[in-house]
Design a protein around this motif. Sequence first.
Motif, mmCIF file in Angstrom:
data_model
loop_
_atom_site.group_PDB
_atom_site.id
_atom_site.type_symbol
_atom_site.label_atom_id
_atom_site.label_comp_id
_atom_site.label_asym_id
_atom_site.label_seq_id
_atom_site.Cartn_x
_atom_site.Cartn_y
_atom_site.Cartn_z
ATOM 1 N N SER A 25 48.697 27.925 46.585
ATOM 2 C CA SER A 25 48.502 28.240 45.174
ATOM 3 C C SER A 25 47.022 28.300 44.826
ATOM 4 N N TYR A 26 46.766 28.794 43.621
ATOM 5 C CA TYR A 26 45.418 28.847 43.069
ATOM 6 C C TYR A 26 45.504 28.470 41.597
ATOM 7 N N VAL A 27 44.605 27.572 41.160
ATOM 8 C CA VAL A 27 44.589 27.103 39.773
ATOM 9 C C VAL A 27 43.166 27.218 39.240
ATOM 10 N N GLU A 28 43.027 27.780 38.040
ATOM 11 C CA GLU A 28 41.693 27.932 37.442
ATOM 12 C C GLU A 28 41.753 27.721 35.935
ATOM 13 N N ALA A 29 40.796 26.948 35.421
ATOM 14 C CA ALA A 29 40.637 26.786 33.970
ATOM 15 C C ALA A 29 39.785 27.938 33.456
ATOM 16 N N LEU A 30 40.201 28.549 32.337
ATOM 17 C CA LEU A 30 39.532 29.725 31.802
ATOM 18 C C LEU A 30 38.859 29.421 30.474
ATOM 19 N N ILE A 31 37.889 30.241 30.122
ATOM 20 C CA ILE A 31 37.229 30.117 28.820
ATOM 21 C C ILE A 31 38.237 30.384 27.706
ATOM 22 N N ASP A 32 39.048 31.435 27.907
ATOM 23 C CA ASP A 32 40.124 31.743 26.967
ATOM 24 C C ASP A 32 41.190 32.510 27.739
ATOM 25 N N SER A 33 42.257 32.894 27.066
ATOM 26 C CA SER A 33 43.376 33.540 27.761
ATOM 27 C C SER A 33 43.411 35.045 27.512
ATOM 28 N N THR A 34 42.242 35.651 27.290
ATOM 29 C CA THR A 34 42.179 37.097 27.097
ATOM 30 C C THR A 34 42.339 37.825 28.433
ATOM 31 N N VAL A 35 42.628 39.122 28.349
ATOM 32 C CA VAL A 35 42.875 39.909 29.569
ATOM 33 C C VAL A 35 41.675 39.899 30.528
ATOM 34 N N PRO A 36 40.422 40.082 30.059
ATOM 35 C CA PRO A 36 39.294 40.037 31.010
ATOM 36 C C PRO A 36 39.207 38.729 31.777
ATOM 37 N N GLN A 37 39.491 37.601 31.096
ATOM 38 C CA GLN A 37 39.444 36.309 31.779
ATOM 39 C C GLN A 37 40.593 36.167 32.774
ATOM 40 N N ILE A 38 41.771 36.702 32.417
ATOM 41 C CA ILE A 38 42.911 36.672 33.344
ATOM 42 C C ILE A 38 42.592 37.483 34.590
ATOM 43 N N ILE A 39 41.997 38.663 34.403
ATOM 44 C CA ILE A 39 41.657 39.508 35.552
ATOM 45 C C ILE A 39 40.626 38.817 36.449
ATOM 46 N N LYS A 40 39.649 38.178 35.827
ATOM 47 C CA LYS A 40 38.656 37.444 36.616
ATOM 48 C C LYS A 40 39.331 36.365 37.457
ATOM 49 N N ALA A 41 40.274 35.621 36.861
ATOM 50 C CA ALA A 41 40.989 34.569 37.592
ATOM 51 C C ALA A 41 41.877 35.163 38.681
ATOM 52 N N LEU A 42 42.525 36.293 38.396
ATOM 53 C CA LEU A 42 43.353 36.953 39.411
ATOM 54 C C LEU A 42 42.500 37.385 40.601
ATOM 55 N N ASN A 43 41.307 37.912 40.327
ATOM 56 C CA ASN A 43 40.388 38.272 41.415
ATOM 57 C C ASN A 43 40.044 37.057 42.268
ATOM 58 N N ASN A 44 39.750 35.942 41.595
ATOM 59 C CA ASN A 44 39.413 34.709 42.322
ATOM 60 C C ASN A 44 40.602 34.210 43.128
ATOM 61 N N GLY A 45 41.806 34.350 42.563
ATOM 62 C CA GLY A 45 43.006 33.925 43.280
ATOM 63 C C GLY A 45 43.229 34.746 44.541
ATOM 64 N N LEU A 46 43.101 36.071 44.420
ATOM 65 C CA LEU A 46 43.258 36.932 45.596
ATOM 66 C C LEU A 46 42.206 36.612 46.654
ATOM 67 N N ALA A 47 40.986 36.319 46.198
ATOM 68 C CA ALA A 47 39.915 35.963 47.142
ATOM 69 C C ALA A 47 40.248 34.665 47.866
ATOM 70 N N SER A 48 40.856 33.707 47.164
ATOM 71 C CA SER A 48 41.215 32.434 47.819
ATOM 72 C C SER A 48 42.347 32.637 48.821
ATOM 73 N N PHE A 49 43.249 33.591 48.530
ATOM 74 C CA PHE A 49 44.332 33.893 49.476
ATOM 75 C C PHE A 49 43.844 34.803 50.610
ATOM 76 N N GLU A 50 42.667 35.407 50.414
ATOM 77 C CA GLU A 50 42.074 36.346 51.375
ATOM 78 C C GLU A 50 42.965 37.563 51.595
ATOM 79 N N GLY A 51 43.644 37.982 50.548
ATOM 80 C CA GLY A 51 44.503 39.150 50.639
ATOM 81 C C GLY A 51 45.353 39.275 49.396
ATOM 82 N N ALA A 52 46.087 40.400 49.319
ATOM 83 C CA ALA A 52 46.936 40.660 48.155
ATOM 84 C C ALA A 52 48.383 40.851 48.592
ATOM 85 N N SER A 53 49.294 40.378 47.763
ATOM 86 C CA SER A 53 50.717 40.583 48.025
ATOM 87 C C SER A 53 51.117 41.994 47.589
ATOM 88 N N LYS A 54 52.359 42.383 47.851
ATOM 89 C CA LYS A 54 52.821 43.703 47.446
ATOM 90 C C LYS A 54 53.097 43.763 45.949
#
Length: 437
Positions: free
Chosen positions: A100-129
């Motif tokens: 799993s990946y867990v991140e605290a965000l500044i707010d729950s807007t779409v740009p912040q969600i995308i930033k966290a999703l990018n970080n999550g994919l980087a921690s997994f070192e890949g993307a699911s389908k």
Amino acid sequence: HLESMYSYFSVELKKIGVTKYLLWQEYITENPGGFKYSRFCELLGEFSKVKGATLSFTHQPGELIEVDFAGDKLSYIERSTGQIISCPVLVMILPFSGLSYVEALIDSTVPQIIKALNNGLASFEGASKSIISDNMKQWVKKGNRYEPEFNETLVQWANYNNINLLATRPYHPKDKASVENMVKITYRRVYAKIRNETFYSLKSLNKRILEKLEEHHVLNFQKKTFSRKELFESEEKQTLQALPLTPYVSKNYTQAKVQKNYHVVLGEDWHYYSVPYRYIGKQVRIIYCTDYVEIYFGNERIATHSRNYSKNNFTTELSHRPNNHQAFLESQTWNANDYLKVASKYGPSTELYFKKVLDSKPNVDHTYQICLGILRLAKSHPKRIERACERALKGVRFNYSILKNILDNNMDKIEESEVEFKKIPEHENLRGASTYK
């Protein structure tokens, strides 16, 4: 007859204020010979158990990422203001391995969600389908059980990473049961363990979250001899899609007019950013993402800042200020030693005069404005200030007005005549001390 009403009862019980007793009262009014309240509740409970049967899913490696926000937030303290900043927490999980990946965000807007999703994919070192979330407004623009309409920016992110966007059915959290369970685990293995710690930045908070998450990943599953990380490394990591060379960045564009204080305001955060003062009154273009703010005049980039989300605050680069503003602000940070250091360059009398001024009031801070005025006199009369201080030191008061008076009246240029003491000549009319014995 009662069995035919079970579906109606299930819907009604979800409404505010509706209880089993109220439904039984309505039922018994229409059916006076019906079941008593205790039997009514018993039969309704048996129906709920049957309807609540769950289906077990077998997840395939690399097929899916589940996403959800934790219900409770984490927080840190803003050092400059002492304000407690609450942060929504995004949770991502690969259901097959449980990584799993867990991140605290500044707010729950779409740009912040995308930033966290990018970080999550980087921690997994890949993307699911595929990736799935509930019908939160940031994810789903228009809900539909079979063909939901997703947020345009998220669609661009998904296309960029070659991921299929999915959404759960409304009010069906079990469609993403793995991340629902991961939220509970996050409360126990992250929230609980850092509850007595104090954080002063979002970066330090997220660093601590990842440390606790790593401890969770290396623990063995219950009644198994391997951990989530081992299962991910051995069976799931190689099934993930390769990530693009650079992560997706959502950029936004707006325009603003440079204000008289040589700042422009980014309306989304209501935060002010500086530009060189010569652009006051000009119309500029602002390009910003989650991390940076760039300001352009025509095709020329005139300023770059790290993005700040604090409202009604200023981000200012010193070189953007006019010279007189820079000098004034710099002087506001000076202490007694700074003033003495500058005074010593004009000469020993000037330095001594400054010492006298600094010692003239019980609180030395109250003398800094006087010292600032004397420094301006020194800059205006660099060759005369030493002589003026030398003359002023013969008095008993030490302030700005005395020095200004000396310089304005050119008293520092007057050569003081030396008084010649001569012996009184003897004369017959002069009587000495012996006369008055």
